[in-house]
Design a protein around this motif. Structure first.
Motif, short mmCIF file in Angstrom:
data_model
loop_
_atom_site.label_atom_id
_atom_site.label_comp_id
_atom_site.label_asym_id
_atom_site.label_seq_id
_atom_site.Cartn_x
_atom_site.Cartn_y
_atom_site.Cartn_z
N ARG A 171 0.83 -1.21 0.00
CA ARG A 171 0.00 0.00 0.00
C ARG A 171 0.87 1.26 0.00
O ARG A 171 1.91 1.31 0.66
CB ARG A 171 -0.91 0.02 1.23
N PRO A 172 0.43 2.33 -0.71
CA PRO A 172 1.26 3.54 -0.82
C PRO A 172 1.06 4.54 0.31
O PRO A 172 1.86 5.47 0.44
CB PRO A 172 0.77 4.14 -2.14
N GLU A 173 0.01 4.36 1.13
CA GLU A 173 -0.31 5.37 2.13
C GLU A 173 0.72 5.40 3.27
O GLU A 173 1.36 4.38 3.57
CB GLU A 173 -1.69 5.11 2.75
N PRO A 174 0.88 6.55 3.93
CA PRO A 174 1.71 6.61 5.14
C PRO A 174 1.21 5.59 6.16
O PRO A 174 0.00 5.35 6.27
CB PRO A 174 1.52 8.04 5.64
N GLU A 175 2.13 4.97 6.89
CA GLU A 175 1.76 3.85 7.76
C GLU A 175 0.69 4.22 8.78
O GLU A 175 -0.27 3.46 8.98
CB GLU A 175 3.00 3.33 8.49
#
Length: 317
Positions: free
Chosen positions: A225-229
């Motif tokens: 996934r590309p989102e911030p953790e």
């Protein structure tokens, strides 16, 4: 003041101290090792260099690159180079004998670079870029076993690739793509091909950076996934509290791991179901995740789910 009180104050100061680079010694080391900073890069006489946390950041194919580097067995991508190229370059997960790059002795002098390779530097992006540049100057039949690491200065993938170019992955059932058409493997290449084909696990790409894998009698979905953790964890927690974190019947959220600065959620799947049967559930879960990526506090139930998700995380390179 006695020695005992002075020692206590010193220990208290050390616990609350922040390193010169702004990192609390008791926090996780930013290198991704999973250790506390004081036991890793912050240790006296310890490691002085920190690996690049997100080596593929800024590239449209960042998530796919993480997947190809870490768990996709056999796949290729035709690269779009930012500068005029002497010959086309294809990125492959693994090359014969785990080579870093090679140039075929065919009409096109096709060049291949490997992603799952032994690295000498702390930046896989720089190592792969060096392989690409080597392939532009090499002769047909040349093989680069290991990237030459003279120094830490040099171009990275972000410099040699068109950053926003589509990253079109082709997943293969075996490693036949190692060979030019009508070519017959011999010697060590033939042995390497035989071993690689015998070890491969059936894998299918069923969404953007989402890969189904059959491992014996078990099936998994791993989704980079590309989102911030933190944002992604909150979204997963919201879905978990709502009972919508699975992919439908025959699936269960298993946990997640970190790789190259990104979080990779994992689901256990019914091994009897065909890989394509999961395409629609994955797309629907993606829509739910997008809706759950909202900036608002978690409820008490969502916080409890989040604590459980964190407890099931691991970090890999």
């Amino acid at each position: 003041m006695g020695k005992g009180a002075g020692a206590k104050q010193a220990r208290r100061a050390r616990r609350s101290a922040v390193a010169e680079d702004g990192i609390n010694p008791r926090q996780a080391c930013p290198c991704g090792s999973g250790k506390r900073y004081k036991a890793c890069h912050g240790a006296p006489g310890g490691v002085t260099e920190i690996a690049v946390a997100r080596p593929f950041e800024g590239l449209a194919g960042e998530c796919e690159l993480v997947a190809l580097r870490e768990f996709v067995p056999s796949a290729t991508v035709k690269l779009q180079l930012a500068k005029d190229a002497k010959r086309p370059v294809t990125l492959g997960t693994v090359l014969p004998l785990a080579s870093a790059a090679l140039v075929r002795q065919d009409e096109d002098e096709s060049a291949f670079v490997g992603l799952q390779v032994q690295t000498r530097s702390l930046d896989i992006s720089r190592d792969v870029a060096r392989s690409i540049l080597w392939a532009q100057e090499a002769k047909p039949g040349d093989v680069l076993s290991l990237v030459n690491q003279d120094d830490e200065v040099g171009e990275r993938l972000q410099d040699v690739l068109v950053a926003d170019a589509p990253f079109e992955v082709e997943v293969h059932e075996d490693f036949a793509w190692w060979l030019a058409p009508d070519a017959e493997p011999t010697g060590e290449v033939a042995l390497s091909l035989e071993r690689a084909n015998a070890a491969i696990m059936p894998t299918q790409r069923i969404g953007d950076a989402a890969y189904w894998t059959l491992a014996g009698d078990k099936a998994y979905l791993r989704w980079v996934r590309p989102e911030p953790e933190e944002q992604l964890l909150n979204a997963l927690s919201r879905l978990g509290a709502a009972g919508t974190l699975n992919l439908g019947e025959g699936s269960k959220f298993a946990g997640s791991f970190r790789a190259h600065g990104l979080l990779v959620p994992v689901w256990d799947l019914d091994a009897e179901s065909h890989s394509r049967e999961w395409e629609k559930p994955v797309a629907e879960l993606g829509e739910r995740l997008a809706d759950a990526l909202e900036d608002k506090p978690l409820t008490s139930d969502e916080r409890r789910v989040r604590d459980g998700l964190i407890g099931r995380q691991v970090t890999i390179r």
